[in-house]
Design an enzyme around this catalytic site. Structure first.
Site, PDB file in Angstrom:
ATOM      1  N   HIS A  36      76.920  34.026  59.897  1.00 34.95           N
ATOM      2  CA  HIS A  36      77.224  34.604  61.201  1.00 34.95           C
ATOM      3  C   HIS A  36      78.576  35.307  61.211  1.00 34.95           C
ATOM      4  CE1 HIS A  36      80.202  31.443  61.882  1.00 34.95           C
ATOM      5  NE2 HIS A  36      79.319  30.606  61.355  1.00 34.95           N
ATOM      6  N   GLU A  40      74.104  24.707  60.629  1.00 34.34           N
ATOM      7  CA  GLU A  40      75.224  24.235  59.823  1.00 34.34           C
ATOM      8  C   GLU A  40      75.081  22.728  59.578  1.00 34.34           C
ATOM      9  OE1 GLU A  40      77.168  24.430  57.524  1.00 34.34           O
ATOM     10  OE2 GLU A  40      78.821  25.676  58.265  1.00 34.34           O
TER      11      GLU A  40
END
Length: 212
Positions: A8, A81
């Site tokens: 990201h 994550e």
């Protein structure tokens, strides 16, 4: 099958120096610019499908890619994550002060109560690879995920179940692209990691020397 693992754009958590894990942060102003430049570059990848972590920083990055490639974003929690429990929201100095044992181990695999275990991460990596091979053997896929998880997945591709014994040698920058191809024999070939050529316009003019 070609898979492009993408981190990201810069998030507000990154900007504030926080370890994020599963905490949800929006993209920073810089992160939005990075995502736009990434999206323009992604038109060169001939993507067939686009997956993303459901966390905002990843999903908003993926939406920028989707808009340029006329694709839908498929949320996939398995590429979130690493869950870091009590470490989430803290800076590294705060973590080292409160949990001094992390100085000797990776924050991602510290084994502290409330964090995602090595066994859980191994299972997650195995599942992601199996599902991709099952559904997309002849496709070009982009997966927008996170630096920690991408680096662990790459180490898993190299060593399988023994990945925790290796040093994670991968640097994964914001909006970087990592290209992995699976051959007909279903063996992974890593073409490149951490490519950020699309961000060159964000560098100061004095730092552009040598980029050509």
């Amino acid at each position: 099958m070609n898979v492009f693992f993408i981190r990201h754009g810069e998030s507000m958590g990154n900007r504030q120096g926080k370890i994020q894990g599963w905490m949800d942060f929006e993209l920073s102003e810089l992160g939005i610019k990075q995502a736009q430049l990434l999206a323009a570059y992604s038109e060169n990848l001939a993507l067939d499908y686009l997956y993303s972590s459901d966390l905002t920083r990843a999903y908003d990055t993926a939406k920028a890619i989707a808009a340029r490639n006329h694709l839908d974003v498929r949320k996939w929690t398995k590429v979130r994550e690493v869950h870091l429990g009590p470490l989430q929201g803290l800076s590294r100095p705060d973590i080292y002060e409160r949990f001094p044992e992390t100085k000797e181990r990776s924050i991602l695999t510290s084994g502290l109560d409330g964090t995602e275990s090595v066994e859980q991460l191994t299972k997650r990596c195995r599942f992601v690879v199996e599902q991709l091979l099952l559904a997309h053997q002849n496709d070009n896929i982009a997966i927008v995920s996170h630096g920690g998880f991408i680096s662990i997945l790459l180490t898993y591709l190299l060593a399988g179940e023994q990945w925790p014994s290796l040093h994670r040698a991968f640097q994964i920058g914001n909006t970087s692209i990592t290209h992995v191809e699976w051959t007909k024999e279903q063996k992974p070939v890593i073409h490149y990691t951490n490519q950020t050529i699309h961000l060159s316009s964000l560098l100061e003019p004095s730092n552009k020397i040598g980029l050509l």
